[in-house]
Design an enzyme around this catalytic site. Structure first.
Site, PDB file in Angstrom:
ATOM      1  N   ASP A  21      -0.783   0.627  13.448  1.00 20.00           N
ATOM      2  CA  ASP A  21       0.023   1.693  13.677  1.00 20.00           C
ATOM      3  C   ASP A  21      -0.052   2.443  15.564  1.00 20.00           C
ATOM      4  O   ASP A  21       1.008   2.881  16.116  1.00 20.00           O
ATOM      5  CB  ASP A  21      -1.030   3.194  13.416  1.00 20.00           C
ATOM      6  N   ASP A  62      -8.708  -4.708  13.961  1.00 15.52           N
ATOM      7  CA  ASP A  62      -8.471  -2.909  13.920  1.00 15.52           C
ATOM      8  C   ASP A  62      -8.038  -2.882  12.263  1.00 15.52           C
ATOM      9  O   ASP A  62      -7.044  -2.543  12.379  1.00 15.52           O
ATOM     10  CB  ASP A  62      -8.028  -2.643  14.928  1.00 15.52           C
ATOM     11  N   GLU A  89       0.628  -7.865  12.425  1.00 14.26           N
ATOM     12  CA  GLU A  89      -0.145  -6.862  10.833  1.00 14.26           C
ATOM     13  C   GLU A  89       0.892  -7.156  10.168  1.00 14.26           C
ATOM     14  O   GLU A  89       1.683  -7.924   9.929  1.00 14.26           O
ATOM     15  CB  GLU A  89       0.598  -5.512  11.638  1.00 14.26           C
ATOM     16  N   GLN A 123       1.058  -1.005  -0.199  1.00 15.95           N
ATOM     17  CA  GLN A 123      -0.333   0.274   0.109  1.00 15.95           C
ATOM     18  C   GLN A 123       0.796   1.543   0.584  1.00 15.95           C
ATOM     19  O   GLN A 123       2.327   1.211   0.131  1.00 15.95           O
ATOM     20  CB  GLN A 123      -0.752  -0.309   1.214  1.00 15.95           C
TER      21      GLN A 123
END
EC number: 2.5.1.16
Length: 524
Positions: free
Chosen positions: A311, A387, A331, A259
């Site tokens: 994050d 999340d 992640e 990304q």
């Protein structure tokens, strides 16, 4: 002059070396042609979401354009040599500039779908014209019988498919990660032009006149100069145009394997964007983070699994909660983890450096499927916090599927709680209630709730546990002092007005990723 007349006028008949070099050029051109298509698909994914519909349209449109190009070139087969050079020149320039053109159109105009459609059609037509031209050149000077024609066609197809394989490997493993889309397409265009120049100098100089050869090489050189200029100035072009997309100055940027990551800052307001979508603003992220984390901690957890949340904000809040001694953070993108440990370090309190946090770089679904005796606590995690970004692509859509939440049950303790960020029940109500129904379809009893986050608007979550009784969202008594969330706010969060009324929808599954289409329908 026809091809037959050219052959008669030229005493030099095609040799085996001649044909071998031409087939090598076929492979190089085929590799470039496939890379252009892959670049268009990549751009579609990054700019327009790259869903099944868009991907199908690009692939189908490209294949259809191949046929159109083969038909359009038929009247020019009598001048196959010079036409081939012209086609390769156009293909190198248009293909090489395609990524930059699409990006600039998106930045300055906002809509670039028409550029994508036109680019697909033009590039497809030019690639489609290559095979008839090359077939004509390979047959030059032959009296072709059926068997001979078959052999030539077999050689041509073999070179074409081998080149396509090479291009298919170069784009994801070398060009895109090392050069990015704009420079990767430009380099591909330059290779296309060099291949055309080699064919012109070594193979076609006996077929075309000296004046035509000089003109062709001059045009190829000018096209190479144009793409070389783009290659040199690509970084400045991207930096200047990218800033136009963001209201605040960009302080960090990276194009990872997954990304585009952008961090902006204006005063004390730090914002994180992934592929152009806002992930948080330090002005109000505490509202989102507190609402996501604390309702899942009502059972005095000691171990927590965080899926996504690279994050580090969720981990920051978990570390504030007494009694938690194990956090596993999964992640996918290591670039996000690096950002959390550097640029976002002050925002997340350097949470990912805490010895209680075990950072795992992996796909959430793949990680859930694999056994982890060294990581997984006995009996499962006391809480699981999901999340993840909104499911606006099929890749993300699978992380909002029945199958995904079924895998979560294997990682969750019997009395553990699951909480999922589920989007806006006001702006994207179908996607929100689809997530709720999908979680229930995996065997969870669920409770929806929503809060106001000024940056995002009305934002929703789903709290769930295994069994028949839905959990009641509560702020744990052990919770530290919070800036936003308290029990009164949380009680109100479970109330939905008539224009946000709950819906019962078909779940989203791997076979039918309905939630991706829900997001694509846009905002209410």
């Amino acid at each position: 002059m026809s091809t037959e007349q050219e052959a008669a006028a030229d005493p030099v008949q095609p040799t085996r070396r001649w044909r071998a070099l031409l087939l090598a050029a076929v492979a190089a051109c085929a590799a470039c042609g496939l890379i252009y298509e892959l670049a268009l698909l990549t751009l579609s994914a990054n700019i327009h979401g790259g869903g099944i519909v868009a991907t199908s349209l690009i692939v189908a449109g490209y294949v259809a354009a191949l046929g159109v190009g083969a038909l359009l070139v038929k009247p020019l087969l009598g001048r196959a040599a010079i036409t081939f050079i012209a086609v390769e020149t156009l293909l190198g320039v248009i293909g090489g500039l395609s990524a930059a053109a699409l990006y600039l159109t998106y930045v300055f105009i906002g809509g670039s779908l028409w550029v994508l459609v036109v680019g697909t059609a033009v590039i497809g037509c030019l690639v489609g014209a290559e095979v008839p031209l090359l077939m004509t050149l390979l047959q030059r000077g032959r009296t072709a019988g059926a068997t001979d024609t078959g052999r030539v066609l077999a050689n041509l197809n073999a070179a074409d498919y081998l080149g396509a394989l090479i291009g298919g490997l170069l784009w994801p493993f070398l060009l895109l990660p090392q050069l990015g889309m704009i420079r990767g397409a430009a380099v591909t265009g330059m290779i296309n032009l060099v291949a055309a120049a080699i064919v012109a100098v070594f193979l076609l100089r006996h077929i075309i006149s000296a004046r035509e050869l000089a003109a062709a090489l001059g045009v190829l050189a000018a096209a190479l100069g144009l793409l070389a200029t783009l290659l040199v100035r690509a970084d400045g072009l991207e930096t200047t145009t990218r800033q136009r997309l963001y209201a605040d100055p960009i302080v960090a940027y990276e194009r990872s394997a997954y990304q585009e990551i952008v961090v902006t800052r204006r005063g004390d307001d730090l914002r994180l964007y992934l592929d152009g979508g806002l992930q948080f603003s330090t002005r109000d992220e505490h509202r989102y983070t507190e609402s996501l984390v604390y309702p899942a901690l009502s059972e005095s957890p000691r171990s927590v699994l965080v899926l996504g949340g690279g994050d580090g904000l969720a981990a920051r809040e978990l570390l504030r909660f007494p009694g938690i001694d194990r956090i596993v953070q999964v992640e996918l993108d290591p670039a996000v983890i690096d950002l959390a440990r550097t640029t976002l370090r002050e925002v997340n309190g350097n949470a990912l450096a805490d010895p209680r946090v075990d950072v795992v770089v992996d796909d959430a679904m793949a990680w859930l499927r694999a056994p982890h005796p060294d990581v997984h606590p006995s009996g499962g995690f006391d809480a699981v916090i999901v999340d993840l970004p909104d499911p606006d692509t099929p890749v993300l859509g699978r992380l909002y599927s029945t199958e995904f939440y079924a895998l979560v049950t294997r990682a969750l303790a019997p009395n553990g709680r699951l909480v999922v960020q589920a989007g806006s029940p006001y702006s994207t109500p179908t996607a929100y209630w689809r997530t709720f129904s999908t979680i229930e379809s995996a065997g969870f009893a669920a409770t929806p709730y929503h809060v106001h986050v000024p940056t995002f608007g009305d934002w929703g979550f789903v709290l769930a546990r295994r069994g028949a009784d839905p959990p009641t969202p509560t702020v744990p008594a052990e919770a530290p002092a919070l800036r936003f969330l308290d029990q009164q706010v949380l009680d109100a969060a479970t109330v939905f007005a008539d224009d946000q009324a709950p819906r019962t929808l078909e779940p989203s599954t791997l076979d039918r990723p309905r939630i991706v289409e829900d997001i694509r329908l846009g905002y209410r």
